[in-house]
Design an enzyme around this catalytic site. Sequence first.
Site, PDB file in Angstrom:
ATOM      1  N   ASP A  39      -6.428  -2.222   1.057  1.00 40.54           N
ATOM      2  CA  ASP A  39      -6.993  -1.280   2.015  1.00 40.54           C
ATOM      3  C   ASP A  39      -7.594  -2.112   3.134  1.00 40.54           C
ATOM      4  OD1 ASP A  39      -7.829   1.212   3.040  1.00 40.54           O
ATOM      5  OD2 ASP A  39      -9.791   1.021   2.095  1.00 40.54           O
TER       6      ASP A  39
ATOM      7  N   ARG B 205      -5.861   1.374  -4.970  1.00 38.91           N
ATOM      8  CA  ARG B 205      -4.953   0.844  -3.952  1.00 38.91           C
ATOM      9  C   ARG B 205      -4.789  -0.656  -4.097  1.00 38.91           C
ATOM     10  NH1 ARG B 205      -8.506   3.606   0.376  1.00 38.91           N
ATOM     11  NH2 ARG B 205      -8.437   5.043  -1.329  1.00 38.91           N
TER      12      ARG B 205
ATOM     13  N   ARG C 265       0.838  -1.203   0.000  1.00 41.13           N
ATOM     14  CA  ARG C 265       0.000   0.000   0.000  1.00 41.13           C
ATOM     15  C   ARG C 265       0.871   1.250   0.000  1.00 41.13           C
ATOM     16  NH1 ARG C 265      -5.173   1.859   2.215  1.00 41.13           N
ATOM     17  NH2 ARG C 265      -5.264   4.028   1.522  1.00 41.13           N
TER      18      ARG C 265
ATOM     19  N   ASP D 119      -9.778  -1.437   6.684  1.00 46.10           N
ATOM     20  CA  ASP D 119     -10.473  -0.492   7.551  1.00 46.10           C
ATOM     21  C   ASP D 119     -11.017  -1.221   8.769  1.00 46.10           C
ATOM     22  OD1 ASP D 119     -10.155   1.841   6.011  1.00 46.10           O
ATOM     23  OD2 ASP D 119     -11.850   1.303   4.743  1.00 46.10           O
TER      24      ASP D 119
END
Length: 166
Positions: free
Chosen positions: A99, A96, A85, A101
Amino acid sequence: MKQAFVCIGSNMGNAEHHLAQARQALESIPGARFAGASSLYLTEPQGRRDQPWFLNQVVRLDCDERVTALSLLDTMLALELQLGRVRDKDDHFGPRVIDMDLLLFGDEVHGDDPHLIVPHPRMHERAFVLVPLAELAPHLMIPGRGSVENLLKKLVYKLEGSAIFQ
């Protein structure tokens, strides 16, 4: 034991391979046990539409007392870097490789530190988060927002097979 839910996504290169690497990396976190993953969903990009669609998935981790929301977030950020990343502060919603989260960490609420905001501040607006999360835990309560299934009913989106349009 705290349940953590993490949304992983990729829209560069072999996205399915990148998600497999991310799951494997999450499974290696000391004190965090892999407890399940949703199906893979092809999703429209949010924020910036002129890029490839994302492949997304939600993963559940059962975390023991060694893992805090902050330590998990910091570990996830380090894993993103290890997996390739590159953060572009001028293009927050751009393409990307990977990712990750942190959506939820038990029923904890964190918002005083801009580095750690849990529940994720936009998860209730995003079908690419709620559809796979509902697959794992439809009755899960999002602190301050309600249940996953009720939040999903409020969204305007279309699910065609494994593709989410929003």
